[in-house]
Design a protein around this motif. Structure first.
Motif, short mmCIF file in Angstrom:
data_model
loop_
_atom_site.label_atom_id
_atom_site.label_comp_id
_atom_site.label_asym_id
_atom_site.label_seq_id
_atom_site.Cartn_x
_atom_site.Cartn_y
_atom_site.Cartn_z
N GLN A 22 15.83 -26.61 -24.23
CA GLN A 22 16.51 -26.61 -22.94
C GLN A 22 17.27 -25.31 -22.73
OE1 GLN A 22 18.93 -30.09 -22.84
NE2 GLN A 22 17.22 -31.48 -22.45
N ILE A 23 17.92 -24.82 -23.76
CA ILE A 23 18.69 -23.58 -23.63
C ILE A 23 17.75 -22.40 -23.40
CG2 ILE A 23 20.13 -21.93 -24.90
CD1 ILE A 23 21.43 -24.41 -26.24
N MET A 24 16.67 -22.34 -24.14
CA MET A 24 15.77 -21.19 -24.07
C MET A 24 14.93 -21.17 -22.80
SD MET A 24 14.61 -20.98 -28.06
CE MET A 24 13.25 -19.90 -27.73
N PHE A 25 14.50 -22.34 -22.35
CA PHE A 25 13.54 -22.38 -21.26
C PHE A 25 14.08 -23.05 -20.00
CE2 PHE A 25 11.08 -22.59 -25.26
CZ PHE A 25 10.53 -21.32 -25.19
N GLN A 26 15.41 -23.16 -19.91
CA GLN A 26 16.02 -23.83 -18.78
C GLN A 26 15.80 -23.05 -17.49
OE1 GLN A 26 20.17 -24.38 -19.34
NE2 GLN A 26 20.41 -25.76 -17.62
N GLU A 27 16.00 -21.76 -17.54
CA GLU A 27 15.87 -20.94 -16.33
C GLU A 27 14.65 -20.05 -16.47
OE1 GLU A 27 19.35 -18.65 -15.77
OE2 GLU A 27 20.70 -20.36 -15.98
N GLU A 28 14.04 -19.76 -15.35
CA GLU A 28 12.94 -18.81 -15.36
C GLU A 28 13.52 -17.41 -15.56
OE1 GLU A 28 10.11 -18.98 -12.27
OE2 GLU A 28 10.13 -21.16 -12.20
N PRO A 29 12.76 -16.54 -16.17
CA PRO A 29 13.28 -15.18 -16.37
C PRO A 29 13.62 -14.51 -15.05
CG PRO A 29 11.12 -15.46 -17.42
CD PRO A 29 11.44 -16.72 -16.69
N ARG A 30 14.70 -13.76 -15.07
CA ARG A 30 15.12 -13.08 -13.85
C ARG A 30 14.15 -11.96 -13.53
NH1 ARG A 30 20.80 -10.85 -14.68
NH2 ARG A 30 19.86 -10.28 -16.64
N GLN A 31 13.94 -11.75 -12.26
CA GLN A 31 13.11 -10.64 -11.81
C GLN A 31 14.00 -9.40 -11.70
OE1 GLN A 31 9.81 -10.67 -11.30
NE2 GLN A 31 9.80 -12.78 -12.04
N LEU A 32 13.44 -8.27 -12.06
CA LEU A 32 14.20 -7.03 -11.91
C LEU A 32 14.37 -6.72 -10.43
CD1 LEU A 32 12.52 -4.81 -14.63
CD2 LEU A 32 14.74 -5.93 -14.72
N PRO A 33 15.52 -6.21 -10.08
CA PRO A 33 15.73 -5.89 -8.66
C PRO A 33 14.81 -4.75 -8.24
CG PRO A 33 17.54 -5.07 -9.98
CD PRO A 33 16.67 -5.87 -10.89
N LYS A 34 14.45 -4.74 -7.01
CA LYS A 34 13.63 -3.67 -6.47
C LYS A 34 14.48 -2.40 -6.40
CE LYS A 34 10.07 -6.23 -5.64
NZ LYS A 34 8.94 -6.16 -6.51
N LEU A 35 13.93 -1.33 -6.90
CA LEU A 35 14.68 -0.07 -6.92
C LEU A 35 14.49 0.67 -5.60
CD1 LEU A 35 13.84 1.23 -10.50
CD2 LEU A 35 15.90 0.06 -9.75
N THR A 36 15.58 1.21 -5.13
CA THR A 36 15.49 2.06 -3.94
C THR A 36 14.88 3.39 -4.37
OG1 THR A 36 17.66 3.03 -4.24
CG2 THR A 36 17.55 0.98 -2.96
N GLU A 37 14.58 4.22 -3.42
CA GLU A 37 13.98 5.51 -3.73
C GLU A 37 14.93 6.37 -4.56
OE1 GLU A 37 12.05 9.08 -1.18
OE2 GLU A 37 11.69 7.03 -0.47
N GLU A 38 16.23 6.30 -4.23
CA GLU A 38 17.23 7.06 -4.99
C GLU A 38 17.35 6.53 -6.41
OE1 GLU A 38 20.90 6.83 -2.91
OE2 GLU A 38 20.30 8.25 -1.35
N ASP A 39 17.38 5.20 -6.55
CA ASP A 39 17.48 4.61 -7.88
C ASP A 39 16.26 4.96 -8.72
OD1 ASP A 39 19.90 3.48 -7.27
OD2 ASP A 39 19.05 1.52 -6.73
N LEU A 40 15.09 4.92 -8.12
CA LEU A 40 13.87 5.26 -8.83
C LEU A 40 13.89 6.72 -9.28
CD1 LEU A 40 11.16 4.20 -9.79
CD2 LEU A 40 10.19 4.87 -7.58
N GLU A 41 14.38 7.60 -8.42
CA GLU A 41 14.49 9.01 -8.78
C GLU A 41 15.47 9.20 -9.93
OE1 GLU A 41 15.54 13.33 -6.76
OE2 GLU A 41 15.36 11.55 -5.49
N ARG A 42 16.61 8.51 -9.89
CA ARG A 42 17.59 8.57 -10.98
C ARG A 42 16.96 8.09 -12.28
NH1 ARG A 42 21.55 5.63 -7.62
NH2 ARG A 42 22.46 7.22 -6.31
N HIS A 43 16.26 6.97 -12.19
CA HIS A 43 15.63 6.39 -13.37
C HIS A 43 14.62 7.37 -13.98
CE1 HIS A 43 13.95 3.33 -15.98
NE2 HIS A 43 12.75 3.59 -15.49
#
Length: 119
Positions: A22-43
């Motif tokens: 229950q602890i391990m599989f209670q929640e579905e894995p979170r999706q990574l947030p969509k990166l903006t163009e600036e965030d993607l460039e920083r990354h």
């Protein structure tokens, strides 16, 4: 039924097993947030900077190895010029010797059995 298939039978009846599931599989894995163009460039900039840093570290290590190898070769040449007999003795490889005889694991207390490197 799990025991008849060769699986561990104790896990299915253990309440801790159910709690862990229950602890391990209670929640579905979170999706990574969509990166903006600036965030993607920083990354991408950070990734490039890390790669440049690693390349520089590799280059420094390679240069250090080359410097040490050159020093070793110079020492061999100096030894050969000084005493060819010692040079030949230094170049003999011992069979089945992995570590230097003087090397031993550092400990805080002396060994119970005195180490004899001639064994």
């Amino acid at each position: 039924k799990a025991a008849s298939r060769g699986g561990p039978s104790h896990l299915s009846s253990d309440p801790r097993y159910e709690a862990m599931k229950q602890i391990m599989f209670q929640e579905e894995p979170r999706q990574l947030p969509k990166l903006t163009e600036e965030d993607l460039e920083r990354h991408q900039t950070i990734l490039r900077a890390v790669e440049v840093m690693r390349m520089e570290d590799r280059r420094k290590r390679r240069l250090e190895r080359e410097r040490k190898f050159a020093a070793m070769e110079a020492a061999y040449e100096a030894l050969e010029a000084a005493d060819p007999r010692l040079y030949k003795a230094a170049c003999i490889k011992e069979n089945n010797v992995v570590f230097p005889r003087q090397m031993r694991v550092p400990t805080e207390t002396p060994a119970k059995k005195i180490w004899d490197y001639l064994e």
